[in-house]
Scaffold this motif. Structure first.
Motif, PDB file in Angstrom:
ATOM      1  N   SER A   1       3.808  11.379  -6.807  1.00  0.00           N
ATOM      2  CA  SER A   1       3.718  11.620  -8.248  1.00  0.00           C
ATOM      3  C   SER A   1       3.113  10.411  -8.954  1.00  0.00           C
ATOM      4  N   GLN A   2       2.601  10.657 -10.145  1.00  0.00           N
ATOM      5  CA  GLN A   2       2.031   9.584 -10.952  1.00  0.00           C
ATOM      6  C   GLN A   2       3.106   8.545 -11.274  1.00  0.00           C
ATOM      7  N   THR A   3       4.323   8.997 -11.539  1.00  0.00           N
ATOM      8  CA  THR A   3       5.432   8.099 -11.851  1.00  0.00           C
ATOM      9  C   THR A   3       5.739   7.176 -10.669  1.00  0.00           C
ATOM     10  N   PHE A   4       5.738   7.731  -9.469  1.00  0.00           N
ATOM     11  CA  PHE A   4       5.996   6.942  -8.255  1.00  0.00           C
ATOM     12  C   PHE A   4       4.926   5.876  -8.072  1.00  0.00           C
ATOM     13  N   LYS A   5       3.675   6.266  -8.244  1.00  0.00           N
ATOM     14  CA  LYS A   5       2.568   5.327  -8.090  1.00  0.00           C
ATOM     15  C   LYS A   5       2.668   4.194  -9.114  1.00  0.00           C
ATOM     16  N   GLN A   6       2.969   4.547 -10.368  1.00  0.00           N
ATOM     17  CA  GLN A   6       3.086   3.536 -11.420  1.00  0.00           C
ATOM     18  C   GLN A   6       4.239   2.579 -11.151  1.00  0.00           C
ATOM     19  N   LYS A   7       5.330   3.088 -10.609  1.00  0.00           N
ATOM     20  CA  LYS A   7       6.480   2.249 -10.279  1.00  0.00           C
ATOM     21  C   LYS A   7       6.102   1.180  -9.260  1.00  0.00           C
ATOM     22  N   ILE A   8       5.383   1.580  -8.232  1.00  0.00           N
ATOM     23  CA  ILE A   8       4.984   0.638  -7.186  1.00  0.00           C
ATOM     24  C   ILE A   8       3.937  -0.344  -7.718  1.00  0.00           C
ATOM     25  N   ILE A   9       2.996   0.138  -8.505  1.00  0.00           N
ATOM     26  CA  ILE A   9       1.974  -0.740  -9.077  1.00  0.00           C
ATOM     27  C   ILE A   9       2.621  -1.785  -9.969  1.00  0.00           C
ATOM     28  N   ARG A  10       3.578  -1.367 -10.816  1.00  0.00           N
ATOM     29  CA  ARG A  10       4.275  -2.325 -11.683  1.00  0.00           C
ATOM     30  C   ARG A  10       5.040  -3.358 -10.867  1.00  0.00           C
ATOM     31  N   ALA A  11       5.671  -2.906  -9.788  1.00  0.00           N
ATOM     32  CA  ALA A  11       6.414  -3.829  -8.921  1.00  0.00           C
ATOM     33  C   ALA A  11       5.476  -4.884  -8.344  1.00  0.00           C
ATOM     34  N   TYR A  12       4.291  -4.468  -7.912  1.00  0.00           N
ATOM     35  CA  TYR A  12       3.325  -5.414  -7.361  1.00  0.00           C
ATOM     36  C   TYR A  12       2.830  -6.379  -8.428  1.00  0.00           C
ATOM     37  N   LEU A  13       2.477  -5.851  -9.594  1.00  0.00           N
ATOM     38  CA  LEU A  13       1.945  -6.689 -10.668  1.00  0.00           C
ATOM     39  C   LEU A  13       2.990  -7.663 -11.204  1.00  0.00           C
ATOM     40  N   ASN A  14       4.275  -7.300 -11.096  1.00  0.00           N
ATOM     41  CA  ASN A  14       5.357  -8.189 -11.513  1.00  0.00           C
ATOM     42  C   ASN A  14       5.720  -9.211 -10.438  1.00  0.00           C
ATOM     43  N   GLY A  15       5.058  -9.128  -9.288  1.00  0.00           N
ATOM     44  CA  GLY A  15       5.285 -10.090  -8.218  1.00  0.00           C
ATOM     45  C   GLY A  15       6.555  -9.868  -7.424  1.00  0.00           C
ATOM     46  N   GLU A  16       7.076  -8.642  -7.452  1.00  0.00           N
ATOM     47  CA  GLU A  16       8.319  -8.361  -6.738  1.00  0.00           C
ATOM     48  C   GLU A  16       8.156  -8.467  -5.222  1.00  0.00           C
ATOM     49  N   ARG A  17       7.038  -8.009  -4.706  1.00  0.00           N
ATOM     50  CA  ARG A  17       6.766  -8.055  -3.268  1.00  0.00           C
ATOM     51  C   ARG A  17       5.267  -8.055  -3.042  1.00  0.00           C
TER      52      ARG A  17
END
Length: 65
Positions: free
Chosen positions: A22-38
């Protein structure tokens, strides 16, 4: 090897169909990456993506749009 470590013997089987996210799932992972989580690899493993190229492609599209 990472698929086997994460999913056991099922991780070694070939995918028979494409997985849709889903678009929501993709955005969640993208935000996590951009926030430097992993790292890309870390997020790929955490969320069970088949390859890092999926996430890289999502990031390219996100940055392009």
């Amino acid at each position: 090897m990472l698929h086997y470590q994460r999913d056991g013997i099922d991780g070694l089987s070939e995918a028979t169909k494409n997985q849709h996210y889903s678009q929501t799932f993709k955005q969640k992972i993208i935000r996590a990456y951009l926030n430097g989580e992993r790292t890309i690899q870390g997020l790929t493993n955490k969320y069970g993506l088949r390859s890092t190229s999926q996430l890289r492609n999502w990031l390219i599209k996100y940055n392009r749009d």
